[in-house]
Design a protein around this motif. Structure first.
Motif, PDB file in Angstrom:
ATOM      1  N   ARG A  52       0.724   1.963 -18.920  1.00  0.00           N
ATOM      2  CA  ARG A  52      -0.807   2.006 -17.708  1.00  0.00           C
ATOM      3  C   ARG A  52      -0.188   1.718 -16.367  1.00  0.00           C
ATOM      4  N   PRO A  53      -0.294   3.054 -15.882  1.00  0.00           N
ATOM      5  CA  PRO A  53       0.430   2.625 -14.477  1.00  0.00           C
ATOM      6  C   PRO A  53      -0.600   2.083 -13.257  1.00  0.00           C
ATOM      7  N   GLU A  54      -2.212   2.126 -13.842  1.00  0.00           N
ATOM      8  CA  GLU A  54      -3.210   1.783 -12.856  1.00  0.00           C
ATOM      9  C   GLU A  54      -2.615   0.059 -13.379  1.00  0.00           C
ATOM     10  N   GLU A  55      -2.362  -0.536 -14.761  1.00  0.00           N
ATOM     11  CA  GLU A  55      -2.288  -1.599 -14.508  1.00  0.00           C
ATOM     12  C   GLU A  55      -0.980  -2.076 -13.829  1.00  0.00           C
ATOM     13  N   TRP A  56      -0.530  -1.304 -14.361  1.00  0.00           N
ATOM     14  CA  TRP A  56       1.159  -1.485 -13.868  1.00  0.00           C
ATOM     15  C   TRP A  56       0.915  -1.827 -11.402  1.00  0.00           C
ATOM     16  N   ARG A  57       0.107  -1.196 -11.634  1.00  0.00           N
ATOM     17  CA  ARG A  57       0.250  -1.156  -9.875  1.00  0.00           C
ATOM     18  C   ARG A  57      -0.415  -2.588  -9.331  1.00  0.00           C
ATOM     19  N   ARG A  58      -1.364  -2.964 -10.392  1.00  0.00           N
ATOM     20  CA  ARG A  58      -2.006  -3.882  -9.862  1.00  0.00           C
ATOM     21  C   ARG A  58      -1.270  -5.415 -10.677  1.00  0.00           C
ATOM     22  N   GLY A  87      -7.855  -9.847 -13.937  1.00  0.00           N
ATOM     23  CA  GLY A  87      -7.243  -9.015 -12.470  1.00  0.00           C
ATOM     24  C   GLY A  87      -6.017 -10.144 -11.398  1.00  0.00           C
ATOM     25  N   HIS A  96       3.575  -0.812 -18.643  1.00  0.00           N
ATOM     26  CA  HIS A  96       4.222  -0.096 -17.882  1.00  0.00           C
ATOM     27  C   HIS A  96       3.467   1.256 -18.047  1.00  0.00           C
ATOM     28  N   GLN A 127       2.169  -5.272 -10.042  1.00  0.00           N
ATOM     29  CA  GLN A 127       2.496  -5.310  -9.216  1.00  0.00           C
ATOM     30  C   GLN A 127       1.921  -6.083  -8.035  1.00  0.00           C
ATOM     31  N   ARG A 128       1.074  -5.668  -7.084  1.00  0.00           N
ATOM     32  CA  ARG A 128       0.568  -5.869  -6.266  1.00  0.00           C
ATOM     33  C   ARG A 128      -0.359  -7.314  -5.933  1.00  0.00           C
ATOM     34  N   SER A 162       1.142  -0.665  -0.245  1.00  0.00           N
ATOM     35  CA  SER A 162       0.087   0.034   0.035  1.00  0.00           C
ATOM     36  C   SER A 162       0.873   1.408   0.129  1.00  0.00           C
TER      37      SER A 162
END
Ligand SMILES: Nc1ncnc2c1ncn2[C@@H]1O[C@H](COP(=O)(O)OP(=O)(O)O[C@H]2O[C@H](CO)[C@@H](O)[C@H](O)[C@H]2O)[C@@H](O)[C@H]1O
Length: 482
Positions: free
Chosen positions: A446-452, A418, A444, A454-455, A271
């Motif tokens: 597409r920041p939201e996709e990338w964060r997902r 997801g 990379h 990573q998480r 987070s």
């Protein structure tokens, strides 16, 4: 009932490490303790191991262990019991565990690890001042001969044994002329024993003699039945089929946890991923890279053909042309080192190469780079992609061995569901790696996709809990002790 297991390995963190074997041998005792397994580790007495032994107790002496005076010393590795084979003529040498300071293998490695294994067999069977163990777990060719000594030259030929193959490419083969010096009876010289392609096969001898064989991922366990991966020993794997198990490695959260890692410029959790930027800046500074938000790839690897580093060298101009940067840490093949350094010279500020071995820096790279490239031609399990997952450093991997088992490819279906954790590609060649890099760069962007992604990786559980249970179950099934 507590099971007493002797783990025999040629390296183990935190005392001595050249690769993934050390991570695994170092982590196993803690992974198995919750399952009622009391594991003792036996290591050779290299200088680094001797230095770490405080108040070592002598338990046994061999006047001539395959010709050399040796002692068994007792100490601790972390919280767990450690035994060390102190045999200065074989192990008190400058350089690495297997070679001199220039990296050339010692010519007498067959003798060094035969003596180590001879001692291990004595220790396991209670002939060296320690009560006999319930089971012996030998790792790789350097420890494999332990099982042949137990089978052919001990009073306890029925001791239960497990042989783990961390890498089939390293088999430990020696000329037949060394056989008389191993102290084995003539009966050991057969294709069901230690003979392998006209010489002595250390790993092969262990595989022939073990009660069970394991390797470090289910996919690799299947792959080594094929000549391409079995490298001459596929016949034994197939013949012993029912006794070959694939148990995935875990990662040690005491060593690899981005929320509590002293090697990072900034610790973080899933987070607080934005904090990774501080690690990225630290990498850029350390490597003389231009600062930037564009994708920063990393590689932490032995520089070898297995790891696909020749293909990586070829694709670097393209990676930079697409706006990527690379921070690489590794050492190995001289030609690959030169190729990487030439790429760094062609692309100053975009490619940083550090030739060498640096544990702390490897943590920082995982904690700050966007993606880790693992283009291995074969990979029994692979640990750097697991560290990448835990650290939000998205793995871009070849679909082979443990890489296939641990990364979920970001294909349209996995993205829609997801669940993606990285990028996989088929076949280690220029075009396949290049298009995998292109896919990673596109994701990379597409920041939201990338964060997902990573998480998802950080959520995935590759701790030792599940694998520790599987080893414990295997030990119990072999010993019959509940
Ligand atoms: N220059 C450098 N500086 C610092 N750290 C470095 C480094 N180069 C490599 N490392 C570290 O060494 C380890 C390499 O482990 P891997 O499992 O990826 O491969 P390896 O081929 O050594 O292991 C073999 O055994 C392991 C364990 O079973 C299997 O996972 C694997 O597939 C098999 O090939 C990692 O901890 C990595 O971070």
């Amino acid at each position: 009932m507590t099971l007493r297991v002797l783990s025999v390995a040629s390296e183990a963190v935190p005392l001595v490490k050249t690769g993934g074997l050390a991570d695994v041998a170092g982590a196993l005792p803690a992974a198995l303790a919750p399952h009622g397994v009391d594991m003792t580790t036996l290591l050779p007495g290299y200088p680094a191991v001797g230095k770490a032994l405080r108040r070592a107790r002598k338990l046994h002496e061999w006047p001539a262990l395959l010709g050399h005076p040796a002692r068994l010393l007792a100490g601790r590795i972390g919280e767990h019991p450690l035994l060390v084979l102190d045999c200065p003529r074989l192990f008190a040498r400058e350089g690495g565990p297997y070679g001199d300071p220039s990296g050339t293998d010692w010519a007498d490695n067959w003798l060094r690890f035969a003596a180590f294994s001879r001692a291990a067999a004595d220790v396991a069977s209670g002939a060296a001042g320690v009560p006999a163990f319930d089971l012996v777990h030998a790792h790789d060719w350097q420890a494999a001969m332990t099982l042949a000594y137990l089978r052919f030259a001990s009073d306890t030929p029925d001791l239960h044994t497990v042989m783990t193959i961390h890498n089939m490419a390293f088999q430990g083969w020696a000329e037949a002329s060394v056989f008389p010096r191993l102290g084995l009876p003539r009966s050991a010289w057969s294709v069901e024993g230690v003979e392998s392609y006209g010489g002595v096969g250390f790993l092969k001898a262990g595989m022939e003699s073990a009660s069970a064989i394991t390797t470090v991922s289910p996919t690799y366990a299947a792959e080594i039945r094929q000549p391409e991966f079995g490298m001459g020993l596929e016949g034994i794997v197939a013949a012993r089929g029912g006794r070959v198990h694939g148990i995935l490695n875990g990662i040690d959260p005491a060593v690899w946890n981005p929320g509590d890692d002293a090697a990072l410029a900034a610790t973080y959790t899933r987070s607080t991923l934005a904090r990774r930027t501080r690690n990225k800046r630290a990498i850029e500074q350390a490597m003389g890279l231009e600062p930037g938000e564009g994708p920063l790839f990393t590689v932490v690897s032995r520089l070898t053909w297995q790891k696909g580093m020749d293909v990586l060298v070829d694709v670097l101009d393209h990676l930079v042309g697409m706006g990527g940067r690379l921070a690489l840490l590794g050492s190995g093949d001289a030609g690959m080192e030169a190729g990487l350094q030439a790429a760094a010279a062609r692309h100053p500020g975009r490619i940083g190469v550090r030739i060498g071995y640096d544990e702390d820096f490897s943590h920082l790279l995982q904690g700050g780079a966007d993606a880790i490239l693992v283009p291995s031609r074969f990979e029994p399990c692979g640990l750097t992609q697991l560290y990448g997952l835990a650290y939000g450093c998205v793995p871009v991997v070849a679909r082979t061995g443990g890489l296939a088992d641990t990364v979920i490819d970001a294909n349209p279906a996995a993205l829609a569901a997801g669940v993606a954790t990285g990028v996989q590609f088929d076949g280690v060649n220029y075009h396949a790696l290049r298009s995998a890099i292109d896919r990673a760069i596109a994701l990379h962007a597409r920041p939201e996709e990338w964060r997902r992604i990573q998480r998802n990786g950080m959520k995935a559980d590759f701790s030792w809990a599940a694998s520790g249970r599987r080893y414990a179950e295997l030990y119990r099934s072999l010993t019959g002790k509940a």
